[in-house]
Write a protein that holds these residues in place. Sequence first.
Motif: not given
Ligand code: AMP
Length: 353
Positions: A64, A118, A143-144, A184, A196, A231
């Motif tokens: 994640n 990415t 992340p959070s 996102i 997201r 995530g």
């Molecule tokens: P959080 O920072 O806890 O809100 O989680 C970060 C979110 O961004 C998660 O859902 C990850 O899967 C998503 N995320 C981070 N980097 C990427 C990426 N390169 N491609 C797609 N999703 C990403």
Amino acid sequence: MKTTVVRAQYKTKDGNELTKAAICLADGGLVAFPTETVYGLGADALNAEAAKRIYEAKGRPSDNPLIVHIAKVEDMDKIAHVNEMATVLAQAFWPGPLTIVLPKKDIVPYGTTGGLDTVAIRMPSHPVALRLIEESGVLVAAPSANTSGRPSPTKADHVVEDMTGKIDYIIDGGEVGIGIESTIVDVSGEIPTILRPGFITKKMLEDVIGPVMIDPALEKPLDGFRPKAPGMKYTHYAPKGELTLVESDADDTEAVVRQIIQLAKEKREAGFRVGIMAPEGTLSQYQGVADVVLCVGNRDEQSTVAAHLYGALRDFDTENVDYIYAESFRGDGLSYAIMNRLLKAAGQRVMKV
Ligand code: AMP
Ligand code: MG
């Protein structure tokens, strides 16, 4: 490990405490800090060892990926192959609650991107976040700042609950403003795609860059689509009690209220502790019906619902309720993001009346 809680006095010149945290961050430490969306748990994004410690502290699955937080738009070029669309989006929405996904450059370790080619990048607008990133001199993977699976933290106390003894610093900047995580958008492919939903809505993005898709996995979470943001596939934001959303396709609020009261009664008679989460408009009708009745803002001002959502879910945990019933918040714009989080917190459990 000792966790030091410091107050962010960003309005004064006295930056000593924050400076110590910034130095710690640059040295590979873990620092939780407020952003305008939720509290983040930061580490040096280009230091694979430091990023790895984030996963340990959160108990986060290693596939994640982390969002890289920057304090200067130009820093996007250091870590990603930037295209026209990203430039336009950054200009329109940064600093702010929009995360942009682009092809990564080699300098970004796979430990930060969960093995992806990415990288997700955001420039937050919270003055404490910006100052911390600037003072540390590093790009900050964050992340959070919650234990994986729990609701994201919207105030420092939430971070203290989850992270004490596991990280170096917690910077207390009070309650955050927005309350749900950034939107996102992936612009690494042909068609920009929302991975997201968040405070920056589809319409806001389309006004700037034209047609935008929504990742089909968000629309049909139970049909076996694999979300592009790794995530988004995990159970998330979930309180310990079992959450059920109650809604009426005919917009019959009275029927929804009656149903929730009925469900609460049945569970209490069976000896369970019950919580109800409702907006201001109907709140009074639930008084005395459940063990814990919490207000989640005003339905006519969606931003108040976003701001109170995670705090309410955490309060139910503190109150040890077994079952939670909540009115749903279907709609466009910010409601769409609120429902995305609520449905995940409820494990997609929805009762129609
Ligand atoms: P959080 O920072 O806890 O809100 O989680 C970060 C979110 O961004 C998660 O859902 C990850 O899967 C998503 N995320 C981070 N980097 C990427 C990426 N390169 N491609 C797609 N999703 C990403
Ligand atoms: Mg999170």
